[in-house]
Design a protein around this motif. Sequence first.
Motif, short mmCIF file in Angstrom:
data_model
loop_
_atom_site.label_atom_id
_atom_site.label_comp_id
_atom_site.label_asym_id
_atom_site.label_seq_id
_atom_site.Cartn_x
_atom_site.Cartn_y
_atom_site.Cartn_z
N GLY A 192 5.43 -0.09 -0.57
CA GLY A 192 5.04 0.85 0.48
C GLY A 192 6.09 0.97 1.57
O GLY A 192 6.88 0.05 1.81
N SER A 212 0.83 -1.20 0.00
CA SER A 212 0.00 0.00 0.00
C SER A 212 0.87 1.25 0.00
O SER A 212 2.05 1.19 0.32
CB SER A 212 -0.89 -0.01 1.26
N VAL A 213 0.26 2.39 -0.29
CA VAL A 213 0.99 3.66 -0.17
C VAL A 213 1.00 4.14 1.27
O VAL A 213 1.76 5.03 1.63
CB VAL A 213 0.38 4.76 -1.08
#
Length: 186
Positions: A134, A109-110
Amino acid sequence: TDFTRAYTEFAARGPGSSFPDNPESHVRIVADGTSGAIELDGAVTNRVATLQQANADIPATVNTASKTLLTSSLAIAPGAAALTIGASVNSGALAALSAEGALSLANGSVNTQTVNASVADNSAASIVNKSGSGPVVLNGTYSHTGPLVISEGALVFGGHDVPQAVAGGIGGAGQPLRLANKKPES
């Protein structure tokens, strides 16, 4: 990290969201919950095979105060919200599920995966592997003595006034290890 295995599902917030001490349990955070951190049921040590944050909207914090969380993988699924292990810096400990095993810090994920708990060995040196694009930030004491592999993305030492030393080798194709918010030496 395999995002398709059978999981036991939990809420990102309490009350009543707590992980059992079960080294074969694959835990996934999906529901919202109401308020507060996720608790660990183990008296001192809590074991889960894997822990994955999959809730897209609610960041999750796992309270590790006075406890050790042993797992083979902490992961944030693609598009999921942030995951924090330890409510404050050096609140509890995190280590590989088995001695001489591996601890995977995977972030697809970011949003940031933050480890406030200290990262330690589980009675013997093991491998810590950072994967996924991420960011992962380690804020607690880093006393792990095995190899550190950065396969992808950034691994950042948070720069708090705690010991953070890499005793084992550093390798991998990811971004270099970074130090954040370090005060200049006087």
